[in-house]
Design a protein around this motif. Structure first.
Motif, PDB file in Angstrom:
ATOM      1  N   LYS A  86      15.072  10.488  61.245  1.00 28.54           N
ATOM      2  CA  LYS A  86      14.902  10.179  59.816  1.00 28.54           C
ATOM      3  C   LYS A  86      15.902  10.940  58.955  1.00 28.54           C
ATOM      4  O   LYS A  86      16.341  12.026  59.310  1.00 28.54           O
ATOM      5  N   VAL A  87      16.200  10.347  57.808  1.00 33.49           N
ATOM      6  CA  VAL A  87      17.011  11.058  56.803  1.00 33.49           C
ATOM      7  C   VAL A  87      16.086  11.339  55.634  1.00 33.49           C
ATOM      8  O   VAL A  87      15.539  10.407  55.044  1.00 33.49           O
ATOM      9  N   GLY A  92      21.136  18.818  54.785  1.00 36.41           N
ATOM     10  CA  GLY A  92      21.025  20.006  55.635  1.00 36.41           C
ATOM     11  C   GLY A  92      19.999  21.012  55.166  1.00 36.41           C
ATOM     12  O   GLY A  92      20.160  22.216  55.373  1.00 36.41           O
ATOM     13  N   GLU A  93      18.904  20.537  54.573  1.00 32.74           N
ATOM     14  CA  GLU A  93      17.924  21.490  54.045  1.00 32.74           C
ATOM     15  C   GLU A  93      16.521  21.359  54.630  1.00 32.74           C
ATOM     16  O   GLU A  93      15.751  22.302  54.563  1.00 32.74           O
ATOM     17  N   GLY A  95      15.456  19.569  57.787  1.00 37.01           N
ATOM     18  CA  GLY A  95      15.222  19.431  59.225  1.00 37.01           C
ATOM     19  C   GLY A  95      14.672  18.069  59.637  1.00 37.01           C
ATOM     20  O   GLY A  95      14.433  17.836  60.826  1.00 37.01           O
ATOM     21  N   GLY A  96      14.482  17.171  58.692  1.00 37.16           N
ATOM     22  CA  GLY A  96      13.915  15.853  59.012  1.00 37.16           C
ATOM     23  C   GLY A  96      14.762  15.071  60.006  1.00 37.16           C
ATOM     24  O   GLY A  96      14.256  14.216  60.720  1.00 37.16           O
ATOM     25  N   CYS A  97      16.050  15.354  60.055  1.00 39.33           N
ATOM     26  CA  CYS A  97      16.987  14.587  60.891  1.00 39.33           C
ATOM     27  C   CYS A  97      17.341  15.326  62.184  1.00 39.33           C
ATOM     28  O   CYS A  97      18.330  14.993  62.822  1.00 39.33           O
ATOM     29  N   TYR A 107      21.027  19.661  62.589  1.00 38.88           N
ATOM     30  CA  TYR A 107      20.688  18.708  61.522  1.00 38.88           C
ATOM     31  C   TYR A 107      21.729  17.582  61.602  1.00 38.88           C
ATOM     32  O   TYR A 107      22.898  17.782  61.264  1.00 38.88           O
ATOM     33  N   CYS A 109      22.275  15.082  59.810  1.00 38.53           N
ATOM     34  CA  CYS A 109      22.862  14.622  58.538  1.00 38.53           C
ATOM     35  C   CYS A 109      23.994  15.544  58.115  1.00 38.53           C
ATOM     36  O   CYS A 109      24.727  15.244  57.184  1.00 38.53           O
TER      37      CYS A 109
END
Ligand code: FES
Ligand code: FES
Length: 210
Positions: A86-87, A92-93, A95-97, A107, A109
């Motif tokens: 996911k994005v 880079g803040e 961690g979803g990706c 990360y 993204c």
């Protein structure tokens, strides 16, 4: 009051006329601007350089032609159709990706696909063995380690990186290891329990990524 009542020497009518002539002036210029912008766009398209890059994704070699500014997550989602990653912040803040690069959490993204040349990338799609969920995925289900689920692929990949490096972490080590992944639903207690349970499941048989 007369129609052309004065205000500082300029009548409202004259002011509107002035604005009107400005609009007309702009209208007259528009075709010139449009053709200039068309030329610029065509030139930019001509200059769109792509470069080759090869990497291994979920155990398979992939060879791609990409623009140099393409990020890893763009390649994964848009070119390889691996939309499990996911994005969320794209900055880079959060961690979803998170995916693994050579078994380390990154990360996706915030990393250029070009920097992944020759690397092994693992995404959430690469964790299952056939139809069988990975023990971390099972633990997240058993311990309710998710609410909306949007951060979950990134959390699971971060957990995988942590357990590959430290198969039996303490609670404190799990807290530290997972600290780069934000959950907007604040499901943290269940996430921590899930990772500890996954460690219990996997610590006997060290899980290695291919
Ligand atoms: S989406 Fe990549 S760090 Fe947030
Ligand atoms: S479960 Fe919703 S953001 Fe984490």
């Amino acid at each position: 009051m007369s129609k052309d009542s004065k205000n500082g020497g300029i009548s409202r009518r004259k002011f509107l006329q002035g604005v009107g002539s400005g609009i007309i002036g702009t209208y007259v210029l528009t075709p010139t601007i449009a053709s200039a912008s068309e030329k610029l766009t065509k030139n930019a398209e001509k200059l769109k350089l792509t470069v080759p890059v090869s990497m291994t994704v979920n155990g398979k070699g992939v060879h791609l032609q990409i623009e140099p500014q393409t990020t890893l997550v763009e390649v994964l989602r848009n070119q390889l159709g691996l939309t499990g990653t996911k994005v969320t912040c794209n900055n880079g803040e959060c961690g979803g990706c998170t995916v693994l690069m050579d078994n380390k959490a990154v990360y996706s993204c915030h990393i250029l696909a070009l920097d992944c040349a020759g690397k092994e990338i693992t995404t959430i799609e690469g964790l299952m063995t056939g139809e069988k969920l990975h023990p971390i995925q099972e633990a997240f289900i058993e311990h309710d380690g998710l609410q909306c689920g949007f951060c979950t692929p990134g959390q699971i990949m971060a957990a995988q990186a942590l357990l590959l490096n430290n198969p039996k972490p303490s609670r404190q080590e799990v807290l530290e290891g997972m600290s780069g992944n934000i959950c907007r639903c604040a499901a943290y207690p269940s996430i921590i329990e899930s990772v500890l349970a996954a460690a219990e499941k996997t610590s006997g048989s060290t899980t290695t990524m291919k």
